[in-house]
Design an enzyme around this catalytic site. Sequence first.
Site, short mmCIF file in Angstrom:
data_model
loop_
_atom_site.label_atom_id
_atom_site.label_comp_id
_atom_site.label_asym_id
_atom_site.label_seq_id
_atom_site.Cartn_x
_atom_site.Cartn_y
_atom_site.Cartn_z
CE LYS A 34 -0.66 0.20 4.99
NZ LYS A 34 -1.58 0.29 6.09
CB CYS A 41 13.27 -2.92 6.55
SG CYS A 41 15.02 -3.22 6.32
N GLY A 142 3.57 -6.56 8.42
CA GLY A 142 4.49 -5.84 9.29
C GLY A 142 3.91 -5.36 10.61
CG MET A 314 8.30 -7.31 15.94
SD MET A 314 7.25 -5.94 16.33
CE MET A 314 5.65 -6.73 16.41
CG HIS A 317 18.39 -9.98 10.97
ND1 HIS A 317 18.37 -8.67 11.35
CD2 HIS A 317 18.59 -10.67 12.10
CE1 HIS A 317 18.59 -8.58 12.66
NE2 HIS A 317 18.70 -9.79 13.13
CG HIS A 441 46.79 -10.48 13.42
ND1 HIS A 441 46.35 -10.14 14.68
CD2 HIS A 441 47.98 -9.84 13.24
CE1 HIS A 441 47.25 -9.34 15.25
NE2 HIS A 441 48.25 -9.14 14.40
C1 LIG Z 1 13.20 3.05 13.40
C2 LIG Z 1 13.35 1.57 13.16
C3 LIG Z 1 14.61 1.03 13.05
C4 LIG Z 1 14.77 -0.33 12.82
N1 LIG Z 1 16.03 -0.83 12.70
C5 LIG Z 1 16.19 -2.15 12.47
C6 LIG Z 1 17.49 -2.69 12.28
O1 LIG Z 1 18.48 -1.99 12.34
N2 LIG Z 1 17.60 -4.02 12.03
C7 LIG Z 1 16.50 -4.84 11.95
O2 LIG Z 1 16.66 -6.04 11.73
N3 LIG Z 1 15.26 -4.35 12.12
C8 LIG Z 1 15.08 -3.03 12.36
N4 LIG Z 1 13.82 -2.53 12.48
C9 LIG Z 1 12.68 -3.46 12.37
C10 LIG Z 1 12.40 -3.78 10.89
O3 LIG Z 1 12.17 -2.59 10.20
C11 LIG Z 1 11.23 -4.72 10.79
O4 LIG Z 1 11.48 -5.86 11.57
C12 LIG Z 1 11.00 -5.13 9.36
O5 LIG Z 1 10.74 -4.03 8.54
C13 LIG Z 1 9.83 -6.11 9.30
O6 LIG Z 1 9.60 -6.47 7.99
P1 LIG Z 1 8.15 -6.93 7.53
O7 LIG Z 1 8.26 -7.29 6.11
O8 LIG Z 1 7.61 -7.90 8.48
O9 LIG Z 1 7.22 -5.64 7.70
P2 LIG Z 1 7.33 -4.13 7.24
O10 LIG Z 1 8.69 -3.74 6.89
O11 LIG Z 1 6.60 -3.37 8.30
O12 LIG Z 1 6.49 -4.11 5.91
C14 LIG Z 1 5.12 -4.35 5.89
C15 LIG Z 1 4.54 -3.69 4.67
O13 LIG Z 1 3.19 -4.10 4.52
C16 LIG Z 1 2.45 -3.02 4.00
N5 LIG Z 1 1.04 -3.28 4.28
C17 LIG Z 1 0.45 -3.39 5.50
N6 LIG Z 1 -0.87 -3.64 5.34
C18 LIG Z 1 -1.10 -3.70 4.01
C19 LIG Z 1 -2.25 -3.94 3.21
N7 LIG Z 1 -3.43 -4.18 3.77
N8 LIG Z 1 -2.13 -3.90 1.89
C20 LIG Z 1 -0.92 -3.67 1.30
N9 LIG Z 1 0.20 -3.44 2.01
C21 LIG Z 1 0.10 -3.47 3.33
C22 LIG Z 1 3.05 -1.82 4.71
O14 LIG Z 1 2.80 -0.63 3.99
C23 LIG Z 1 4.52 -2.17 4.77
O15 LIG Z 1 5.23 -1.62 3.69
C24 LIG Z 1 13.62 -1.17 12.71
C25 LIG Z 1 12.35 -0.62 12.81
C26 LIG Z 1 12.20 0.74 13.03
C27 LIG Z 1 10.82 1.31 13.14
#
Ligand SMILES: Cc1cc2nc3c(=O)[nH]c(=O)nc-3n(C[C@H](O)[C@H](O)[C@H](O)COP(=O)(O)OP(=O)(O)OC[C@H]3O[C@@H](n4cnc5c(N)ncnc54)[C@H](O)[C@@H]3O)c2cc1C
Length: 455
Positions: A34, A41, A142, A314, A317, A441
């Site tokens: 969306k 990420c 997410g 959460m 990786h 090293h």
């Molecule tokens: C500030 C911050 C820093 C972070 N730093 C790290 C880090 O350094 N290392 C690390 O491993 N993790 C980090 N994280 C966590 C990491 O970002 C998440 O664990 C990761 O993005 C999860 O991936 P995901 O695919 O599950 O979900 P997300 O990345 O949240 O992606 C989910 C996607 O689904 C979409 N979506 C939701 N509902 C719908 C729908 N109904 N229709 C269509 N699309 C939809 C959203 O728009 C979103 O783009 C951080 C998070 C934050 C907030």
Amino acid sequence: MEQYDLIVLGGGPGGYRTAERAAEEGFKTVLIEKLRVGGVCLNEGCIPTKAYLNSAKIYRHALEGGAFGVIADGIRLDHGKALEHKNKVVSALVSGVEAMLKSKNVTIVRSQGMITGKENGNFTVAVGDTVYAAPRLVLATGSEPVILPLPGVKEGLASGFVMTSREILDMQALPASLAVIGGGVIGLEMACYFATAGVKVTVIEMLDKIAGATDEDFCARLMKRYRKMGMEFKLSCKVASVGTDSVTYEDAGGMQTVRADKVLLSIGRRPVSKGIGLETIGVATLRGAVTTDDRMRTNIAGVYAVGDVNGKLMLAHAAYREADVAVNHMAGKSDRMRFEAVPNVLYTDPEVASVGDSVASAKAKGLDVRAVSLPMNLSGRYLAETERGDGLCKMVVENGTNRVVGAHLMGAYASEIIYGAAMMIETQLPVDTLREIVFPHPTVSEILREALFAL
Ligand SMILES: Cc1cc2nc3c(=O)[nH]c(=O)nc-3n(C[C@H](O)[C@H](O)[C@H](O)COP(=O)(O)OP(=O)(O)OC[C@H]3O[C@@H](n4cnc5c(N)ncnc54)[C@H](O)[C@@H]3O)c2cc1C
């Protein structure tokens, strides 16, 4: 009705990795996102924060260069330029992921998807007037920030005085002061950047320590270093309300107020499982997280959940690996998700990286363990490159099996070398065998070798 082999809902690391791998396995795949491909990420999480933290690191290195014979004057951190750099990196990565998906023939739909049910063996997802159908569905929606239901928070968010991690990353100008509610990983990484950039940062944390589950010894060292950066900590403090230029919290002495020009709300994230139509197909959730087994299967055959939406770990990786596991299961390959060796990193200065158990968590599981704790100064490279010398390496080994069950590092390069310790845990090789590994090293990674011999 558009027919596919697989529908992926959500285009973050969990979703785009699923789509990539599924397409490679020959599944005709549609990815519905969306907002922007790359999810939290790439767009508002891991990558933008690391871009900012790198600006802070370069700035600090320049400031502290004198000790290494590098003298520079008139150094300043230009937040506008750091923001520009962050945006460039994000755009490059998002375009790269989109191009990669297109090259694999994944259909990308840029709109909100809503699960509408199951017909003739196909799950259906509506995007506007179009209905996508497939016998397999991967939930990868997410997570989103938890918003405190306290007086003033809603109004603060509306006025821009209160921000979540999403808004703060696009803040155009630095405030003079920032109150950070929540001293976990996200709060500390932001606090570190802004404190380095000259903002007066106060971190308000409900617990009596910062950095969540991080080993206590590391927390004490971190606090010392953060305080040197000018950060102030209010521990064991519960926020009661947010005003128009302040945050009120309660500590042992009663109600206190800290003034701030901006507030960052970073008290945690919750899975996005509501409002996506899960109920239409009967997917089970527990406290908002989609429940899965170690193959990332939900209770409904053909439906998987990867990444933050399943609430397990959460981390990007973890989402990546879970995506691989889900696709392997769909493709009939044997695989399962193991969480014992997933690293955790705090990318502040200093970095803290850990994997597996601490002594306390190992003992809580009933494991008989021994541990060693070494100063990072034992690494020549570390000593040559840092003046501060408070880095630490801890390794935890199970007696009897003589296998590594945990490793914890604080200091430069910790994030880059922790995977080595993750491999030690994942492969379950005994310490005697691991001692045969030749480390380059001089590298900071040699501290892991030192630890293996000190055990
Ligand atoms: C500030 C911050 C820093 C972070 N730093 C790290 C880090 O350094 N290392 C690390 O491993 N993790 C980090 N994280 C966590 C990491 O970002 C998440 O664990 C990761 O993005 C999860 O991936 P995901 O695919 O599950 O979900 P997300 O990345 O949240 O992606 C989910 C996607 O689904 C979409 N979506 C939701 N509902 C719908 C729908 N109904 N229709 C269509 N699309 C939809 C959203 O728009 C979103 O783009 C951080 C998070 C934050 C907030």
